[in-house]
Design an enzyme around this catalytic site. Sequence first.
Site, PDB file in Angstrom:
ATOM      1  N   HIS A 167       9.274   6.716 -23.560  1.00 14.15           N
ATOM      2  CA  HIS A 167       9.550   6.662 -25.007  1.00 14.15           C
ATOM      3  C   HIS A 167       8.456   5.844 -25.720  1.00 14.15           C
ATOM      4  O   HIS A 167       8.718   4.760 -26.254  1.00 14.15           O
ATOM      5  CB  HIS A 167      10.920   6.001 -25.176  1.00 14.15           C
ATOM      6  CG  HIS A 167      11.549   6.102 -26.522  1.00 14.15           C
ATOM      7  ND1 HIS A 167      10.879   5.794 -27.686  1.00 14.15           N
ATOM      8  CD2 HIS A 167      12.795   6.455 -26.887  1.00 14.15           C
ATOM      9  CE1 HIS A 167      11.714   5.953 -28.702  1.00 14.15           C
ATOM     10  NE2 HIS A 167      12.875   6.355 -28.246  1.00 14.15           N
ATOM     11  N   GLU A 271       6.850  11.181 -27.006  1.00 12.45           N
ATOM     12  CA  GLU A 271       7.472  10.831 -25.738  1.00 12.45           C
ATOM     13  C   GLU A 271       7.334  11.969 -24.721  1.00 12.45           C
ATOM     14  O   GLU A 271       7.913  13.036 -24.919  1.00 12.45           O
ATOM     15  CB  GLU A 271       8.958  10.531 -25.966  1.00 12.45           C
ATOM     16  CG  GLU A 271       9.190   9.551 -27.118  1.00 12.45           C
ATOM     17  CD  GLU A 271      10.658   9.475 -27.530  1.00 12.45           C
ATOM     18  OE1 GLU A 271      11.537   9.668 -26.681  1.00 12.45           O
ATOM     19  OE2 GLU A 271      10.923   9.204 -28.711  1.00 12.45           O
TER      20      GLU A 271
HETATM   21  C1  BG6 Z   1      14.368   8.881 -29.884  1.00  9.93           C
HETATM   22  C2  BG6 Z   1      15.494   9.799 -30.226  1.00  9.93           C
HETATM   23  O1  BG6 Z   1      13.818   9.248 -28.658  1.00  9.93           O
HETATM   24  O2  BG6 Z   1      14.852   7.543 -29.782  1.00  9.93           O
HETATM   25  C3  BG6 Z   1      16.165   9.344 -31.505  1.00  9.93           C
HETATM   26  O3  BG6 Z   1      15.007  11.119 -30.336  1.00  9.93           O
HETATM   27  C4  BG6 Z   1      16.598   7.896 -31.397  1.00  9.93           C
HETATM   28  O4  BG6 Z   1      17.272  10.182 -31.789  1.00  9.93           O
HETATM   29  C5  BG6 Z   1      15.401   7.059 -30.999  1.00  9.93           C
HETATM   30  O5  BG6 Z   1      17.108   7.464 -32.647  1.00  9.93           O
HETATM   31  C6  BG6 Z   1      15.693   5.563 -30.817  1.00  9.93           C
HETATM   32  O6  BG6 Z   1      16.725   5.359 -29.925  1.00  9.93           O
HETATM   33  P1  BG6 Z   1      17.239   3.906 -29.611  1.00  9.93           P
HETATM   34  O7  BG6 Z   1      18.428   4.070 -28.694  1.00  9.93           O
HETATM   35  O8  BG6 Z   1      16.115   3.185 -28.922  1.00  9.93           O
HETATM   36  O9  BG6 Z   1      17.587   3.262 -30.921  1.00  9.93           O
END
Ligand code: BG6
Length: 314
Positions: A167, A271
């Site tokens: 991510h 990602e």
């Molecule tokens: C992204 C998702 O990968 O991560 C989103 O596609 C999400 O939908 C974002 O809001 C952040 O996620 P988190 O759990 O780290 O707040």
Amino acid sequence: MSTERVPVELCKGINGLDKVVLKEVRGSSAEVYLYGAHVTSWKNDHGEELLFVSNKATFKPPKAIRGGIPICFPQFSSDGSLEQHGFARNRLWSIDTDPPPFPTVGTNKAFIDLLLKTSEEDMKVWPHSYEFRLRVTLGPGGDLMLTSRIRNTNTDGKPFQFTFAYHTYFSVSDISEVRVEGLETIDYLDTLKGRERCTEQGDAITFESEVDRVYVSTPTKIAILDHEKKRTLVLRKDGLPDAVVWNPWDKKAKAMADFGDEEYKHMLCIEAASVEKPIILKPGEEWKGRQELSAVPSSYCSGQLDPQRVLQGS
Ligand code: BG6
């Protein structure tokens, strides 16, 4: 007195959390927290930070660190029964002192091997035995490589399946000015429309509002062209067919406690992922997924950024 640089150093980071610092002779560096096996910094040889980490990131378990490169495993998003993005990003990993050999090991690279294994606690929510080995490598040119090897060590004969993402939060000068190349004509699932399937129409992705998409079966090379920084960030991936593109924009930014109201302007998540089709492993089988990041000075053609040259170049 020795002037030799220490390529790998274990020290304390924010809130006393253990972190590993990787250094490369020409000056680039990377930092990895054992909490989440989370890369929180990647700097080029001018000392410029290439990843985004929020000023409001808490660095406090059990919350995942906001920014850098969280590892989403064994579940991307909130698609299954587990917590959003799985549990690997908020577990304490250990240093893997005896990893199985890699086919190619360069001697001129700084790297660290981290390991996450099944715990009794996690067995309650995900009843499978696994070994997750992550190698983070800083190459001689300052490239950052992440290689994951996940093995099914179930002794009950059962396969398991998972979804996965690196991510990555990239640092950008101004989200309204950047372009993403390499995803044109590709189908995506639009998370903002209940994962409706659409096809990318533009010749590049630009940003003027919230974006949350899973591009499916993409090419292996994606580039973020940052005109203002005269820099192109290139992501190459292997074993990860999909690519998630996310920017929360202003409203969602305000709703996140660990993210500044204006910070969405300076970050973009691309990602490398496997989301549409879960990966299935039988006992004894291993999966490998790799992402490689590099930063290159932008090339110009008649005063314009020339994405083709960036994408076609090695
Ligand atoms: C992204 C998702 O990968 O991560 C989103 O596609 C999400 O939908 C974002 O809001 C952040 O996620 P988190 O759990 O780290 O707040």
